[in-house]
Scaffold this motif. Structure first.
Motif, PDB file in Angstrom:
ATOM      1  N   VAL A 162       0.869  -1.186   0.000  1.00 23.03           N
ATOM      2  CA  VAL A 162       0.000   0.000   0.000  1.00 23.03           C
ATOM      3  C   VAL A 162       0.899   1.227   0.000  1.00 23.03           C
ATOM      4  CG1 VAL A 162      -1.768   1.308   1.241  1.00 23.03           C
ATOM      5  CG2 VAL A 162      -1.834  -1.210   1.234  1.00 23.03           C
ATOM      6  N   THR A 163       0.749   2.074  -1.022  1.00 19.30           N
ATOM      7  CA  THR A 163       1.593   3.259  -1.184  1.00 19.30           C
ATOM      8  C   THR A 163       0.725   4.487  -1.420  1.00 19.30           C
ATOM      9  OG1 THR A 163       3.366   1.925  -2.155  1.00 19.30           O
ATOM     10  CG2 THR A 163       3.454   4.294  -2.530  1.00 19.30           C
ATOM     11  N   VAL A 215      -3.149   7.216  10.800  1.00 19.16           N
ATOM     12  CA  VAL A 215      -2.813   5.787  10.827  1.00 19.16           C
ATOM     13  C   VAL A 215      -1.663   5.519   9.857  1.00 19.16           C
ATOM     14  CG1 VAL A 215      -5.165   5.100  11.449  1.00 19.16           C
ATOM     15  CG2 VAL A 215      -4.475   5.169   9.030  1.00 19.16           C
ATOM     16  N   ASP A 216      -0.928   4.440  10.133  1.00 15.40           N
ATOM     17  CA  ASP A 216       0.152   4.054   9.222  1.00 15.40           C
ATOM     18  C   ASP A 216       0.068   2.588   8.800  1.00 15.40           C
ATOM     19  OD1 ASP A 216       0.810   2.809  11.577  1.00 15.40           O
ATOM     20  OD2 ASP A 216       2.777   3.766  11.787  1.00 15.40           O
ATOM     21  N   LYS A 217      -1.044   1.930   9.145  1.00 16.03           N
ATOM     22  CA  LYS A 217      -1.249   0.532   8.760  1.00 16.03           C
ATOM     23  C   LYS A 217      -2.703   0.298   8.360  1.00 16.03           C
ATOM     24  CE  LYS A 217       2.286  -1.531  11.789  1.00 16.03           C
ATOM     25  NZ  LYS A 217       2.870  -0.268  12.290  1.00 16.03           N
ATOM     26  N   SER A 243      -9.221 -14.250   8.026  1.00 12.49           N
ATOM     27  CA  SER A 243      -8.489 -13.366   8.935  1.00 12.49           C
ATOM     28  C   SER A 243      -7.646 -12.406   8.113  1.00 12.49           C
ATOM     29  CB  SER A 243      -7.577 -14.189   9.858  1.00 12.49           C
ATOM     30  OG  SER A 243      -8.338 -15.081  10.656  1.00 12.49           O
ATOM     31  N   PRO A 244      -7.624 -11.098   8.481  1.00 12.23           N
ATOM     32  CA  PRO A 244      -6.885 -10.115   7.691  1.00 12.23           C
ATOM     33  C   PRO A 244      -5.384 -10.176   7.964  1.00 12.23           C
ATOM     34  CG  PRO A 244      -7.895  -9.047   9.578  1.00 12.23           C
ATOM     35  CD  PRO A 244      -8.362 -10.470   9.599  1.00 12.23           C
ATOM     36  N   THR A 245      -4.633  -9.644   6.998  1.00 19.09           N
ATOM     37  CA  THR A 245      -3.197  -9.468   7.178  1.00 19.09           C
ATOM     38  C   THR A 245      -2.907  -7.977   7.308  1.00 19.09           C
ATOM     39  OG1 THR A 245      -1.018  -9.900   6.208  1.00 19.09           O
ATOM     40  CG2 THR A 245      -2.793  -9.393   4.678  1.00 19.09           C
ATOM     41  N   THR A 246      -1.982  -7.594   8.168  1.00 15.58           N
ATOM     42  CA  THR A 246      -1.676  -6.185   8.417  1.00 15.58           C
ATOM     43  C   THR A 246      -0.552  -5.729   7.498  1.00 15.58           C
ATOM     44  OG1 THR A 246      -2.324  -6.433  10.747  1.00 15.58           O
ATOM     45  CG2 THR A 246      -1.012  -4.504  10.161  1.00 15.58           C
ATOM     46  N   VAL A 247      -0.767  -4.573   6.853  1.00 16.63           N
ATOM     47  CA  VAL A 247       0.188  -4.046   5.870  1.00 16.63           C
ATOM     48  C   VAL A 247       0.507  -2.593   6.226  1.00 16.63           C
ATOM     49  CG1 VAL A 247       0.604  -3.584   3.424  1.00 16.63           C
ATOM     50  CG2 VAL A 247      -0.775  -5.573   4.106  1.00 16.63           C
ATOM     51  N   SER A 248       1.801  -2.249   6.231  1.00 21.73           N
ATOM     52  CA  SER A 248       2.205  -0.865   6.494  1.00 21.73           C
ATOM     53  C   SER A 248       1.907   0.007   5.283  1.00 21.73           C
ATOM     54  CB  SER A 248       3.702  -0.796   6.825  1.00 21.73           C
ATOM     55  OG  SER A 248       3.994  -1.524   7.993  1.00 21.73           O
ATOM     56  N   ILE A 249       1.612   1.293   5.520  1.00 24.53           N
ATOM     57  CA  ILE A 249       1.324   2.246   4.450  1.00 24.53           C
ATOM     58  C   ILE A 249       2.618   2.972   4.091  1.00 24.53           C
ATOM     59  CG2 ILE A 249      -0.022   4.262   3.776  1.00 24.53           C
ATOM     60  CD1 ILE A 249      -2.108   3.438   5.889  1.00 24.53           C
ATOM     61  N   ASN A 250       3.115   2.731   2.889  1.00 28.40           N
ATOM     62  CA  ASN A 250       4.304   3.433   2.425  1.00 28.40           C
ATOM     63  C   ASN A 250       3.962   4.893   2.124  1.00 28.40           C
ATOM     64  OD1 ASN A 250       5.908   1.048   2.425  1.00 28.40           O
ATOM     65  ND2 ASN A 250       5.054   0.474   0.435  1.00 28.40           N
ATOM     66  N   GLY A 251       4.733   5.814   2.704  1.00 25.58           N
ATOM     67  CA  GLY A 251       4.439   7.238   2.545  1.00 25.58           C
ATOM     68  C   GLY A 251       3.503   7.777   3.594  1.00 25.58           C
ATOM     69  N   PRO A 260       2.292   8.485   7.815  1.00 28.01           N
ATOM     70  CA  PRO A 260       0.873   8.165   8.067  1.00 28.01           C
ATOM     71  C   PRO A 260      -0.108   9.003   7.240  1.00 28.01           C
ATOM     72  CG  PRO A 260       1.733   9.542   9.821  1.00 28.01           C
ATOM     73  CD  PRO A 260       2.893   9.264   8.900  1.00 28.01           C
ATOM     74  N   VAL A 261      -1.361   8.551   7.265  1.00 29.39           N
ATOM     75  CA  VAL A 261      -2.437   9.260   6.563  1.00 29.39           C
ATOM     76  C   VAL A 261      -3.565   9.506   7.552  1.00 29.39           C
ATOM     77  CG1 VAL A 261      -1.859   8.258   4.323  1.00 29.39           C
ATOM     78  CG2 VAL A 261      -3.501   7.094   5.813  1.00 29.39           C
ATOM     79  N   THR A 262      -4.393  10.478   7.215  1.00 32.91           N
ATOM     80  CA  THR A 262      -5.565  10.762   8.041  1.00 32.91           C
ATOM     81  C   THR A 262      -6.764  10.018   7.466  1.00 32.91           C
ATOM     82  OG1 THR A 262      -4.724  12.933   8.663  1.00 32.91           O
ATOM     83  CG2 THR A 262      -7.085  12.562   8.906  1.00 32.91           C
TER      84      THR A 262
END
Length: 222
Positions: free
Chosen positions: A104-105, A179-181, A191-199, A201-203
């Protein structure tokens, strides 16, 4: 004496006439013989031709005629080869959340958007459910609302990528949480997998997500 002379001449004329008549008769006889001879010789020939002609139709499929024997020979059956199942959903299982890798970017445009890229990390193709993607934020209730058109399930080959657009916040919505994930699941039952947000945090205040598309450009259109 004159009478006797005339009598001899008459007799001589009659004798000459008789000889001419005999010669003419003989001539006519030879002529008739000549004209009838060819007819007598043609009859056996015609009979032979008729016999030869009548023998042709009697050769049936099982006879000695070349045509009949050829028609009785069976032709070789056409060869058959198994068809290909490429790009068909028969026998291909559904993609599970753990079958794919995710990225996720944050996108430069449009604003407040991010691009989700999912890739088949396995060695087998799988059927990607287009309209069941679930996107949530850790610690927040509720999932992202669907935006854009409905898609269609499609086969994702090994290494192939699929794209979805994410809208984190709307300009007309106040507030939000930084948030950043994100959490990603291909269906609500997994069940979900957790992914970091590249770029990041976002609102996040009004999150929405598209279905999967074949290109990043299509995914970021909405």
């Amino acid at each position: 004496m004159a009478y006797a002379a005339r009598s001899r001449r008459t007799t001589a004329v009659l004798a000459a006439l008789s000889l001419g008549l005999l010669a003419l008769t003989a001539c006519n006889g030879d002529s008739e013989k000549d004209t009838t001879a060819p007819g007598a010789q043609a009859s056996p020939s015609a009979s032979k031709d008729k016999g030869a002609g009548s023998s042709s139709p009697t050769a049936g499929p099982g006879g000695s005629g070349g045509g009949g024997k050829s028609s009785a020979s069976p032709s070789a059956p056409p060869s058959s080869e198994p068809g290909s199942d490429d790009d068909q959903d028969g026998g291909v299982g559904m993609c599970e959340t753990t079958d794919l890798s995710y990225n996720v970017t944050v996108a430069s445009r449009p604003v407040n958007h991010a691009l989700l890229t999912a890739a088949n990390k396995g060695s087998d193709p799988c059927l990607l459910a287009a309209n069941e993607l679930v996107l949530t934020i850790p610690g927040l209730d509720g999932a992202a609302v669907r935006m854009g058109p409905d898609g269609k399930d499609w086969i994702l080959k090994p290494g192939q990528k699929a794209y979805a657009g994410i809208l984190f916040s709307r300009a007309d919505t106040a507030g939000g949480k930084s948030v950043d994930k994100v959490e990603i699941a291909l269906t609500a039952s997994e069940s979900p997998t957790t992914v970091s947000i590249n770029g990041g945090p976002v609102t996040v205040n009004d999150m929405q997500v598209t279905t999967f598309f074949g290109t990043a450009e299509d995914a970021l259109t909405y």
